[in-house]
Design an enzyme around this catalytic site. Structure first.
Site, mmCIF file in Angstrom:
data_model
loop_
_atom_site.group_PDB
_atom_site.id
_atom_site.type_symbol
_atom_site.label_atom_id
_atom_site.label_comp_id
_atom_site.label_asym_id
_atom_site.label_seq_id
_atom_site.Cartn_x
_atom_site.Cartn_y
_atom_site.Cartn_z
ATOM 1 N N ASN A 1 0.877 -1.166 0.000
ATOM 2 C CA ASN A 1 0.000 0.000 0.000
ATOM 3 C C ASN A 1 0.915 1.216 0.000
ATOM 4 O O ASN A 1 1.427 1.619 1.038
ATOM 5 C CB ASN A 1 -0.871 -0.058 1.269
ATOM 6 C CG ASN A 1 -1.774 1.154 1.410
ATOM 7 O OD1 ASN A 1 -1.756 2.063 0.572
ATOM 8 N ND2 ASN A 1 -2.557 1.176 2.469
ATOM 9 N N LYS B 1 3.380 1.012 3.049
ATOM 10 C CA LYS B 1 3.067 -0.017 4.036
ATOM 11 C C LYS B 1 3.100 -1.365 3.336
ATOM 12 O O LYS B 1 2.699 -1.460 2.172
ATOM 13 C CB LYS B 1 1.667 0.203 4.613
ATOM 14 C CG LYS B 1 1.552 1.450 5.453
ATOM 15 C CD LYS B 1 0.172 1.539 6.087
ATOM 16 C CE LYS B 1 -0.035 2.917 6.656
ATOM 17 N NZ LYS B 1 -1.405 3.313 6.799
ATOM 18 N N ARG C 1 -2.579 -2.078 -3.386
ATOM 19 C CA ARG C 1 -3.724 -1.193 -3.248
ATOM 20 C C ARG C 1 -3.532 -0.070 -4.263
ATOM 21 O O ARG C 1 -2.510 0.615 -4.250
ATOM 22 C CB ARG C 1 -3.772 -0.609 -1.833
ATOM 23 C CG ARG C 1 -4.918 0.346 -1.653
ATOM 24 C CD ARG C 1 -4.985 0.863 -0.242
ATOM 25 N NE ARG C 1 -6.098 1.779 -0.110
ATOM 26 C CZ ARG C 1 -6.316 2.496 0.977
ATOM 27 N NH1 ARG C 1 -5.503 2.422 2.002
ATOM 28 N NH2 ARG C 1 -7.354 3.305 1.028
ATOM 29 N N HIS D 1 -11.999 3.605 -0.092
ATOM 30 C CA HIS D 1 -11.973 2.615 1.011
ATOM 31 C C HIS D 1 -12.568 1.276 0.573
ATOM 32 O O HIS D 1 -13.123 0.534 1.385
ATOM 33 C CB HIS D 1 -12.745 3.123 2.256
ATOM 34 C CG HIS D 1 -12.038 4.206 2.990
ATOM 35 N ND1 HIS D 1 -12.674 5.326 3.488
ATOM 36 C CD2 HIS D 1 -10.741 4.335 3.338
ATOM 37 C CE1 HIS D 1 -11.799 6.113 4.092
ATOM 38 N NE2 HIS D 1 -10.618 5.535 4.008
ATOM 39 N N GLY E 1 -11.685 6.101 10.278
ATOM 40 C CA GLY E 1 -10.269 6.092 10.651
ATOM 41 C C GLY E 1 -9.767 7.503 10.485
ATOM 42 O O GLY E 1 -10.541 8.462 10.582
ATOM 43 N N GLY F 1 -8.767 8.666 7.645
ATOM 44 C CA GLY F 1 -9.672 8.933 6.537
ATOM 45 C C GLY F 1 -10.985 8.273 6.921
ATOM 46 O O GLY F 1 -10.963 7.202 7.528
ATOM 47 N N ARG G 1 -9.097 16.376 7.109
ATOM 48 C CA ARG G 1 -9.845 16.841 5.919
ATOM 49 C C ARG G 1 -11.179 17.463 6.318
ATOM 50 O O ARG G 1 -11.825 17.010 7.263
ATOM 51 C CB ARG G 1 -10.120 15.663 4.980
ATOM 52 C CG ARG G 1 -8.886 15.141 4.302
ATOM 53 C CD ARG G 1 -9.179 13.901 3.477
ATOM 54 N NE ARG G 1 -8.203 12.881 3.783
ATOM 55 C CZ ARG G 1 -8.295 11.604 3.423
ATOM 56 N NH1 ARG G 1 -9.327 11.185 2.724
ATOM 57 N NH2 ARG G 1 -7.364 10.749 3.750
ATOM 58 N N ASP H 1 -5.834 13.161 16.037
ATOM 59 C CA ASP H 1 -5.969 11.818 16.587
ATOM 60 C C ASP H 1 -7.138 11.738 17.565
ATOM 61 O O ASP H 1 -7.175 12.427 18.580
ATOM 62 C CB ASP H 1 -4.656 11.475 17.306
ATOM 63 C CG ASP H 1 -4.549 9.991 17.578
ATOM 64 O OD1 ASP H 1 -3.825 9.321 16.842
ATOM 65 O OD2 ASP H 1 -5.213 9.518 18.525
ATOM 66 N N ARG I 1 -8.005 9.504 19.709
ATOM 67 C CA ARG I 1 -7.656 9.075 21.072
ATOM 68 C C ARG I 1 -7.189 10.262 21.908
ATOM 69 O O ARG I 1 -7.590 10.430 23.052
ATOM 70 C CB ARG I 1 -6.531 8.041 21.000
ATOM 71 C CG ARG I 1 -6.790 6.829 21.831
ATOM 72 C CD ARG I 1 -5.735 5.788 21.624
ATOM 73 N NE ARG I 1 -5.171 5.824 20.277
ATOM 74 C CZ ARG I 1 -4.351 4.925 19.799
ATOM 75 N NH1 ARG I 1 -4.014 3.891 20.541
ATOM 76 N NH2 ARG I 1 -3.881 5.009 18.574
ATOM 77 N N GLY J 1 -13.909 3.552 14.444
ATOM 78 C CA GLY J 1 -15.118 2.723 14.480
ATOM 79 C C GLY J 1 -14.939 1.455 15.306
ATOM 80 O O GLY J 1 -15.855 1.024 16.010
ATOM 81 N N GLU K 1 -7.839 -4.833 5.498
ATOM 82 C CA GLU K 1 -7.654 -4.478 4.093
ATOM 83 C C GLU K 1 -6.523 -5.275 3.438
ATOM 84 O O GLU K 1 -6.640 -5.696 2.295
ATOM 85 C CB GLU K 1 -7.385 -2.970 3.980
ATOM 86 C CG GLU K 1 -8.607 -2.155 4.375
ATOM 87 C CD GLU K 1 -8.298 -0.704 4.700
ATOM 88 O OE1 GLU K 1 -7.843 -0.437 5.835
ATOM 89 O OE2 GLU K 1 -8.502 0.151 3.840
#
Ligand code: ADP
Length: 399
Positions: free
Chosen positions: A8, A15, A95, A183, A213, A215, A244, A286, A288, A333, A384
């Site tokens: 990806n 990644k 990807r 996605h 996430g 995104g 965004r 973030d 969290r 999520g 994914e």
């Protein structure tokens, strides 16, 4: 050992995940890792199946190397490392952002397909060129190694025409300015778990999946096929995200141009990098960090995020023709019981109710609604990379 490699490749990171061949259902990756900071201080990290760090090193590019040369060096470093692990690569799955209107499913990459995918770069200039470069590099190094492209857009090709077009002049639509959606690997993976987790009736009914996430997007499904999605021509439409804006009155962009003298570059930063959770909180992108913060701006950013998810849910229920189930996936999520409970609270008027104990659990694909809820609610962790590996295996008949 024979292995499948999944890549990806993004604008500044690459990644990767490796899976043992033959690929078992939901098998964990044997190696995974990431090359970050390509174009600046490039860092290579690889971990084994237990998450133990095997490599954590800086890749030093020669003086004056441009971005492409640095990405090539990063990829060579990865491939040399893979060769040293005593694994034999049998195929690579990539990807790829855009398959345009042509691809409804993954495809084996041929020179003709590479030139078609290259022609789509204007539709995804921030991602598509970076996705394609490693394919070329791998083809050069291993000409006989089969490579497969899995498109972010493919899952959404089942959307009806009305869900795909903008209210713009026809000739602009004909140029390809349409709502594609993204996605796709995540939705594809989650959609295949729906009937197992929700049962046949709800799983094949009107389902909205929220992939939340960094995104974030949502999709409405019927019979596990996409009928509408929140992202459109680019991954900027729809929900508010980490950095965004999501959907915004185009008048705001005109205002920024006229009053702040913004050009394309400044607008792009405004839309993709400076807004969303980061812009509203002024603290972090973030979730969290924001949930842990006492700052009112952090609280407002979280409030707005949940509100926007709920508003988008209203929109997608119309496209789905109802709501049998709401499914959460993605980093937020899957992990934020706060976001889930806030979103479900917005549809309590239609009888949706969570089971607070189940909502607090993590990591499992399961329903989390109360016994008397009129709408099923579930968490399904996405995967994914495994989805890409699985498509690669199926398409090639390897392993
Ligand atoms: P990407 O789109 O980059 O793949 P992820 O799906 O990994 O992003 O999601 C990253 C987001 O998930 C971050 O905002 C992060 O804070 C959030 N997240 C991860 N764990 C938790 C948690 N326990 N509670 C709330 N948010 C979390």
């Amino acid at each position: 050992m024979q292995a499948l490699l999944v890549i990806n490749a993004g604008s500044s990171s690459l990644k990767f995940a490796m899976f043992e061949a033959p690929l078992a259902e939901n098998a964990p990756s044997i190696f995974r890792g990431q090359i970050d900071g390509i174009g600046a201080a490039t860092k290579f990290v690889a971990k084994d199946i237990d998450g133990k760090v095997l490599v954590d090193t800086v890749i030093t590019s020669p003086e004056g190397a441009d971005f492409e040369a640095q990405q090539q060096l990063a990829l060579d470093t990865l491939l040399n490392w893979i060769e040293a692990q005593n694994v034999q690569l049998v195929a690579v799955g990539h990807r790829v952002l855009h398959g345009g209107e042509r691809f409804t499913a993954p495809t084996l990459i041929t020179p003709e397909i590479m030139s078609f995918l290259t022609s789509l770069i204007p539709l995804g200039p921030l991602h598509q060129p970076h996705n394609l470069r490693p394919i070329r590099a791998l083809a050069k190094k291993y000409p006989n190694l089969p490579q497969v492209a899995c498109f972010d857009t493919a899952f959404h090709r089942t959307q009806p025409e009305l869900a795909q077009i903008y209210a713009v002049p026809r000739k602009i639509t004909a140029e390809g300015v349409r709502r594609y959606g993204f996605h796709g690997q995540s939705y594809d993976y989650v959609s295949r778990q729906l009937t197992r987790v929700l049962g046949d009736k709800a799983g094949n009914g009107a389902v909205v999946i929220a992939h939340l996430g960094n995104g974030a997007s949502m999709a409405a499904l019927r019979d596990t096929k996409c009928v509408a999605t929140s992202m459109g021509f680019t991954a900027a439409e729809g929900l508010m995200m980490g950095t965004r804006t999501g959907s915004i009155d185009p008048g705001v962009l005109l205002y920024m141009m006229e009053t702040h003298g913004y050009g394309a570059k400044e607008l792009s930063n405004f839309i993709y990098k400076e807004s969303g959770l980061l812009g509203v909180s002024g603290i972090s992108q973030d979730m969290r960090t924001l949930e842990a913060s006492d700052a009112p701006e952090a609280k407002q950013a979280v409030d707005l995020f949940c509100y926007r998810v709920a508003r988008q849910l209203g929109d997608l229920m119309i496209a789905a023709g109802g709501l049998d189930a709401l499914v959460f996936t993605g980093g937020i999520g899957e992990n934020s019981d706060l976001v889930r409970s806030r979103v479900v609270e917005y549809i309590s008027w239609m009888g949706a109710k969570l089971n607070p104990e189940l909502n607090k659990q993590r990591g499992k694909a399961q329903t989390i609604h109360a016994a008397d809820s009129k709408v099923a609610v579930a968490v399904i962790p996405t995967n994914e990379e495994w989805m890409i590996a699985s498509h690669t295996v199926k398409l090639l008949g390897v392993a």
